[in-house]
Enzyme design. Sequence first.
Site, PDB file in Angstrom:
ATOM      1  N   LYS A  18       0.975   4.123  -2.831  1.00 57.85           N
ATOM      2  CA  LYS A  18       0.345   5.473  -2.676  1.00 57.85           C
ATOM      3  C   LYS A  18       1.807   6.472  -2.886  1.00 57.85           C
ATOM      4  O   LYS A  18       1.948   7.686  -3.259  1.00 57.85           O
ATOM      5  CB  LYS A  18       0.091   5.584  -1.018  1.00 57.85           C
ATOM      6  CG  LYS A  18      -1.161   4.969  -0.724  1.00 57.85           C
ATOM      7  CD  LYS A  18      -2.196   5.579  -1.876  1.00 57.85           C
ATOM      8  CE  LYS A  18      -3.698   5.065  -1.350  1.00 57.85           C
ATOM      9  NZ  LYS A  18      -4.712   5.685  -2.349  1.00 57.85           N
ATOM     10  N   TYR A  52       0.909  -1.264   0.069  1.00 56.87           N
ATOM     11  CA  TYR A  52       0.137  -0.131  -0.008  1.00 56.87           C
ATOM     12  C   TYR A  52       0.842   1.132   0.092  1.00 56.87           C
ATOM     13  O   TYR A  52       0.474   2.268  -0.720  1.00 56.87           O
ATOM     14  CB  TYR A  52      -0.905  -0.074   1.457  1.00 56.87           C
ATOM     15  CG  TYR A  52      -1.960   0.946   1.489  1.00 56.87           C
ATOM     16  CD1 TYR A  52      -3.007   1.288   0.747  1.00 56.87           C
ATOM     17  CD2 TYR A  52      -1.630   2.020   2.228  1.00 56.87           C
ATOM     18  CE1 TYR A  52      -3.752   2.283   0.876  1.00 56.87           C
ATOM     19  CE2 TYR A  52      -2.453   3.014   2.608  1.00 56.87           C
ATOM     20  CZ  TYR A  52      -3.730   3.215   1.953  1.00 56.87           C
ATOM     21  OH  TYR A  52      -4.167   4.348   1.941  1.00 56.87           O
TER      22      TYR A  52
END
Length: 295
Positions: free
Chosen positions: A169, A165
Site C-alpha cells: 500500500k 500489505y
Amino acid sequence: MNEKRICDRRTVLITGAGGGLGRAYALAFAAAGANVVVNDIRLEAAEAVAAEVRAAGGQALADAGDITSLAGAQAIVDAALTAFGEVHVLVNNAGILRDRMFLSLSEEDWDAVMRVHLKGHFCLANVLARRWRDAAKAGRPVEAPRIVNTSSGAGLQGSIGQSNYAAAKAGIAGLTLVQAAELARYGITVNCLAPAARTSMTEGAMPELVKKPESGFDEWDPLNVASIVVWLGSPLSSHVTGRCFEAMGGRLSVADGWHTGPVADKGGRWDPAELTPVVEQLIRDTRAPQKVYGT
C-alpha cells in the site's frame, strides 16, 4: 450537467467490485450516471453487483478477468470497449490480505499480496493510460481520463502484522505520485484513497468495531467512502492530481506525505562518531510520525 449525475455517460472500470467498497463504488457511480464494469475474480459476485446496478436503472458489465497480467488487463479493457465504447475511469480497488507477523511470513504470503495489490495496480493502469495517451496524441483525447488507486492507513503509517500489505500500500501511494507527474501531459489525473469502511477484510479483523449500528449514522458504511471516489472519477476533479485522500464516515482529509525536514549541514563530510547529537537534534526538531497501527 445534472449535479447528481456528475459521471453521466462515462464508463468506469472497478476492480474487486463484487462486494464491500468495490460494490459501493459501482452503485454510486451508476447513480451518478456512469456505465460500470464490475470486475471481480469471483464471477458470481460480479454478476450479482451488475444485476443490482441494472435493477436500479443503470448499465453494467460483469467481468472476472485477471488484473495481474497485461494480457488479462487488455482482455478486460477490450470487453469494456465492446460493451460501452470507451473507458474513462479506472478504480483500482481489488486487494487481499495475508496477515502474519513479519517473522512468520512465507514467500508466498509476500508474493501474493504484491501480485494482487502492486502488480494489479500496474496492469490495468498501463493498458488504459497507453490508450488514453495514444488518443491524445492523435488529436481525439478521451474526456477527463481518471485513475483512482487504493492505498491504506497501513501503507501511510504501518500496521503490526501487515508488513506485506503495508509495503504494497505504501508502494501504491508512491506509484500514484509518479503516475500523476508523468501522465499529466495527457490530461490524465491520478489520485489515491486510504479508505476505512465495513468490508470482508475489516469484519474479519475487527467485527465489533465495524458492526452496523441499530440506529443513527452508520460511519462504517462503504457508501460513505464512495462519494469522494465518484467525485475523483468525474470531470469536476480535473485540477486535483497526485493526492491521497483519507475517508471514513463523514470525515475526509488529504494525507500530508513525506516532506524534507530540518537540515543539519556541516559543509563537509561527517565523522560517524560525531553524529549522535546531530541526529538527536534533528529528531527533536522534526514532527513525530503517527504511531504504527497496533502499537
